[in-house]
Design an enzyme around this catalytic site. Structure first.
Site, PDB file in Angstrom:
ATOM      1  N   VAL A  96       0.637  -1.186  -4.061  1.00 53.79           N
ATOM      2  CA  VAL A  96       0.406  -2.485  -3.443  1.00 53.79           C
ATOM      3  C   VAL A  96       0.524  -2.374  -1.926  1.00 53.79           C
ATOM      4  CG1 VAL A  96       1.197  -4.885  -3.366  1.00 53.79           C
ATOM      5  CG2 VAL A  96       1.507  -3.557  -5.447  1.00 53.79           C
ATOM      6  N   CYS A  97      -0.313  -3.128  -1.219  1.00 54.30           N
ATOM      7  CA  CYS A  97      -0.168  -3.315   0.222  1.00 54.30           C
ATOM      8  C   CYS A  97      -0.502  -4.769   0.525  1.00 54.30           C
ATOM      9  CB  CYS A  97      -1.047  -2.345   0.996  1.00 54.30           C
ATOM     10  SG  CYS A  97      -2.809  -2.656   0.822  1.00 54.30           S
ATOM     11  N   GLN A  98      -0.714  -5.127   1.743  1.00 52.83           N
ATOM     12  CA  GLN A  98      -0.977  -6.526   2.086  1.00 52.83           C
ATOM     13  C   GLN A  98      -2.352  -7.006   1.616  1.00 52.83           C
ATOM     14  OE1 GLN A  98       1.228  -8.767   3.346  1.00 52.83           O
ATOM     15  NE2 GLN A  98       2.689  -7.120   3.067  1.00 52.83           N
TER      16      GLN A  98
END
Length: 135
Positions: A93-95
């Site tokens: 996950v990232c932004q």
């Protein structure tokens, strides 16, 4: 050339309908990855490990519950010591989903064949009204 001038309206309609048919394919490529509901199912049913590849400051603002933070630049060096069981599903996950897409390639290179990216990142997680933890 005469055919094009005589049938410009038919050609315009054909081009417009063709572009409308391709739109879902183009949009799907932009949001490639696991959807939030699929991620929740993997976490609950298959004990997937969530790795947030954001920088520590971004991670502190909000992350998926139970996620472990390994910045993308450190992923190759730290992933093996953080997630020892390579057969578990891995959700990166990232932004926005851009960095996590690159992280999937790194994880697969390290032998994590069930690595997937959360499509849309934390933005899609928040849009689905799923819980967010803050550090």
């Amino acid at each position: 050339m005469k055919f094009i001038f005589d049938n410009w309206m038919l050609i315009t309609v054909a081009l417009a309908s063709g572009s409308l048919l391709l739109w879902p394919v183009i949009q799907g490529a932009a949001t490639a990855g696991l959807d939030p509901a699929g991620a929740v199912q993997l976490i609950n049913r298959e004990k997937a490990v969530v790795i947030d590849v954001c920088e520590p400051a971004e991670f502190a603002v909000g992350h998926v519950g139970g996620a472990k933070n390994i910045p993308l630049n450190d992923l190759e060096a730290k992933l093996a010591s953080t997630v020892k069981n390579k057969s578990l599903p891995l959700i990166l996950v990232c932004q926005t989903g851009a960095r996590s897409g690159r992280a999937v390639a790194i994880a697969k290179k390290l032998g994590y064949e069930q690595a997937q990216s959360l499509g849309g990142g934390m933005a899609s997680w928040r849009a689905a009204n799923l819980p967010v933890e803050k550090a």
